[in-house]
Design a protein around this motif. Structure first.
Motif, PDB file in Angstrom:
ATOM      1  N   TYR A   4      -0.298  -6.931 -12.732  1.00 44.36           N
ATOM      2  CA  TYR A   4      -0.447  -6.992 -14.185  1.00 44.36           C
ATOM      3  C   TYR A   4      -1.839  -7.504 -14.540  1.00 44.36           C
ATOM      4  N   VAL A   5      -2.424  -6.931 -15.584  1.00 49.12           N
ATOM      5  CA  VAL A   5      -3.717  -7.362 -16.113  1.00 49.12           C
ATOM      6  C   VAL A   5      -3.548  -7.605 -17.609  1.00 49.12           C
ATOM      7  N   ASP A   6      -4.015  -8.757 -18.062  1.00 41.44           N
ATOM      8  CA  ASP A   6      -4.005  -9.048 -19.501  1.00 41.44           C
ATOM      9  C   ASP A   6      -4.960  -8.063 -20.177  1.00 41.44           C
ATOM     10  N   PRO A   7      -4.481  -7.210 -21.078  1.00 41.59           N
ATOM     11  CA  PRO A   7      -5.344  -6.186 -21.670  1.00 41.59           C
ATOM     12  C   PRO A   7      -6.296  -6.720 -22.744  1.00 41.59           C
ATOM     13  N   ILE A   8      -6.070  -7.936 -23.229  1.00 43.59           N
ATOM     14  CA  ILE A   8      -6.870  -8.435 -24.349  1.00 43.59           C
ATOM     15  C   ILE A   8      -8.356  -8.576 -24.011  1.00 43.59           C
ATOM     16  N   PRO A   9      -8.752  -9.245 -22.913  1.00 45.24           N
ATOM     17  CA  PRO A   9     -10.194  -9.345 -22.629  1.00 45.24           C
ATOM     18  C   PRO A   9     -10.905  -7.992 -22.499  1.00 45.24           C
ATOM     19  N   PRO A  10     -10.341  -7.002 -21.770  1.00 41.22           N
ATOM     20  CA  PRO A  10     -11.014  -5.708 -21.731  1.00 41.22           C
ATOM     21  C   PRO A  10     -11.110  -5.022 -23.103  1.00 41.22           C
ATOM     22  N   ILE A  11     -10.078  -5.188 -23.934  1.00 42.76           N
ATOM     23  CA  ILE A  11     -10.120  -4.586 -25.274  1.00 42.76           C
ATOM     24  C   ILE A  11     -11.181  -5.275 -26.132  1.00 42.76           C
ATOM     25  N   LEU A  12     -11.306  -6.594 -26.005  1.00 40.01           N
ATOM     26  CA  LEU A  12     -12.357  -7.309 -26.740  1.00 40.01           C
ATOM     27  C   LEU A  12     -13.736  -6.798 -26.350  1.00 40.01           C
ATOM     28  N   ARG A  13     -13.967  -6.669 -25.054  1.00 36.07           N
ATOM     29  CA  ARG A  13     -15.272  -6.148 -24.592  1.00 36.07           C
ATOM     30  C   ARG A  13     -15.505  -4.731 -25.116  1.00 36.07           C
ATOM     31  N   PHE A  14     -14.446  -3.919 -25.134  1.00 37.14           N
ATOM     32  CA  PHE A  14     -14.525  -2.556 -25.645  1.00 37.14           C
ATOM     33  C   PHE A  14     -15.005  -2.552 -27.105  1.00 37.14           C
ATOM     34  N   PHE A  15     -14.358  -3.338 -27.960  1.00 39.81           N
ATOM     35  CA  PHE A  15     -14.747  -3.373 -29.373  1.00 39.81           C
ATOM     36  C   PHE A  15     -16.130  -3.993 -29.567  1.00 39.81           C
ATOM     37  N   LYS A  16     -16.447  -5.034 -28.807  1.00 40.69           N
ATOM     38  CA  LYS A  16     -17.762  -5.672 -28.943  1.00 40.69           C
ATOM     39  C   LYS A  16     -18.894  -4.722 -28.573  1.00 40.69           C
ATOM     40  N   SER A  17     -18.644  -3.816 -27.642  1.00 42.71           N
ATOM     41  CA  SER A  17     -19.687  -2.875 -27.240  1.00 42.71           C
ATOM     42  C   SER A  17     -19.809  -1.675 -28.191  1.00 42.71           C
ATOM     43  N   ARG A  18     -18.841  -1.501 -29.096  1.00 43.35           N
ATOM     44  CA  ARG A  18     -18.834  -0.321 -29.962  1.00 43.35           C
ATOM     45  C   ARG A  18     -18.883  -0.624 -31.460  1.00 43.35           C
ATOM     46  N   THR A  19     -18.759  -1.908 -31.829  1.00 39.39           N
ATOM     47  CA  THR A  19     -18.804  -2.272 -33.247  1.00 39.39           C
ATOM     48  C   THR A  19     -19.714  -3.481 -33.427  1.00 39.39           C
ATOM     49  N   ASP A  20     -20.041  -3.760 -34.668  1.00 41.12           N
ATOM     50  CA  ASP A  20     -20.791  -4.983 -34.965  1.00 41.12           C
ATOM     51  C   ASP A  20     -19.893  -5.990 -35.688  1.00 41.12           C
ATOM     52  N   TYR A  21     -18.578  -5.814 -35.591  1.00 40.08           N
ATOM     53  CA  TYR A  21     -17.619  -6.703 -36.229  1.00 40.08           C
ATOM     54  C   TYR A  21     -17.490  -8.004 -35.431  1.00 40.08           C
ATOM     55  N   HIS A  22     -17.158  -9.079 -36.123  1.00 40.43           N
ATOM     56  CA  HIS A  22     -16.765 -10.303 -35.429  1.00 40.43           C
ATOM     57  C   HIS A  22     -15.379 -10.031 -34.844  1.00 40.43           C
ATOM     58  N   ILE A  23     -15.163 -10.430 -33.594  1.00 43.01           N
ATOM     59  CA  ILE A  23     -13.891 -10.140 -32.927  1.00 43.01           C
ATOM     60  C   ILE A  23     -13.349 -11.406 -32.285  1.00 43.01           C
ATOM     61  N   ASP A  24     -12.075 -11.686 -32.538  1.00 38.21           N
ATOM     62  CA  ASP A  24     -11.378 -12.827 -31.942  1.00 38.21           C
ATOM     63  C   ASP A  24     -10.167 -12.330 -31.163  1.00 38.21           C
ATOM     64  N   ALA A  25      -9.696 -13.188 -30.256  1.00 34.84           N
ATOM     65  CA  ALA A  25      -8.490 -12.892 -29.486  1.00 34.84           C
ATOM     66  C   ALA A  25      -7.396 -13.879 -29.842  1.00 34.84           C
ATOM     67  N   ASN A  26      -6.201 -13.376 -30.078  1.00 34.97           N
ATOM     68  CA  ASN A  26      -4.961 -14.131 -30.289  1.00 34.97           C
ATOM     69  C   ASN A  26      -4.884 -14.908 -31.601  1.00 34.97           C
ATOM     70  N   THR A  27      -5.917 -15.620 -32.029  1.00 38.54           N
ATOM     71  CA  THR A  27      -5.937 -16.271 -33.341  1.00 38.54           C
ATOM     72  C   THR A  27      -7.364 -16.229 -33.883  1.00 38.54           C
ATOM     73  N   PHE A  28      -7.480 -16.131 -35.191  1.00 32.76           N
ATOM     74  CA  PHE A  28      -8.800 -16.183 -35.809  1.00 32.76           C
ATOM     75  C   PHE A  28      -9.382 -17.589 -35.674  1.00 32.76           C
ATOM     76  N   GLN A  29     -10.680 -17.667 -35.466  1.00 30.02           N
ATOM     77  CA  GLN A  29     -11.346 -18.960 -35.535  1.00 30.02           C
ATOM     78  C   GLN A  29     -11.192 -19.481 -36.961  1.00 30.02           C
ATOM     79  N   SER A  30     -11.156 -20.775 -37.131  1.00 26.46           N
ATOM     80  CA  SER A  30     -10.855 -21.370 -38.443  1.00 26.46           C
ATOM     81  C   SER A  30     -11.885 -21.043 -39.518  1.00 26.46           C
ATOM     82  N   ASN A  31     -13.115 -20.780 -39.145  1.00 32.05           N
ATOM     83  CA  ASN A  31     -14.168 -20.528 -40.129  1.00 32.05           C
ATOM     84  C   ASN A  31     -14.428 -19.034 -40.377  1.00 32.05           C
TER      85      ASN A  31
END
Length: 117
Positions: A4-31
């Motif tokens: 089993y591989v946690d899919p979240i880290p690879p998906i985060l890297r995927f979006f970070k390499s293709r968008t300029d959006y701020h991206i968080d995993a599991n919960t939004f940062q408070s700010n």
């Protein structure tokens, strides 16, 4: 046997390499007042992923979420460290408001079928 591989880290890297959006995993940062949240939402034999986009306007949250959904569906086979067989949304995106910040959000569940699930 494929481990089993946690899919979240690879998906985060995927979006970070293709968008300029701020991206968080599991919960939004408070700010964070605008950005994409990627979190696991279960699944057996596949990964259910919830994408949530928070923005200052409801229409912007929906528009940017739809961009993310379409990008993930179209290019999921390019996610590094996951061998994706299939990706699709499990329903249409839905608008809501965050309980803590009262910011508009749009969210959608995605079904990600990968060998490591």
């Amino acid at each position: 046997m494929i481990k089993y591989v946690d899919p979240i880290p690879p998906i985060l890297r995927f979006f970070k390499s293709r968008t300029d959006y701020h991206i968080d995993a599991n919960t939004f940062q408070s700010n964070i007042s605008e950005g994409l949240l990627v979190r696991s939402a279960g699944g057996i034999g596949f990964s259910r992923i919830q994408l949530i986009y928070r923005a200052s306007e409801e229409s912007e949250a929906m528009s940017k979420l739809i961009n993310c959904v379409n990008l993930l569906e179209a290019q999921s086979s390019s996610i590094q460290s996951l061998r994706v067989e299939w990706c699709e949304r499990e329903g249409n995106p839905i608008t809501s408001r965050d309980d803590d910040t009262d910011k508009p959000e749009a969210w959608c569940y995605m079904r990600l079928e990968h060998l490591e699930a």
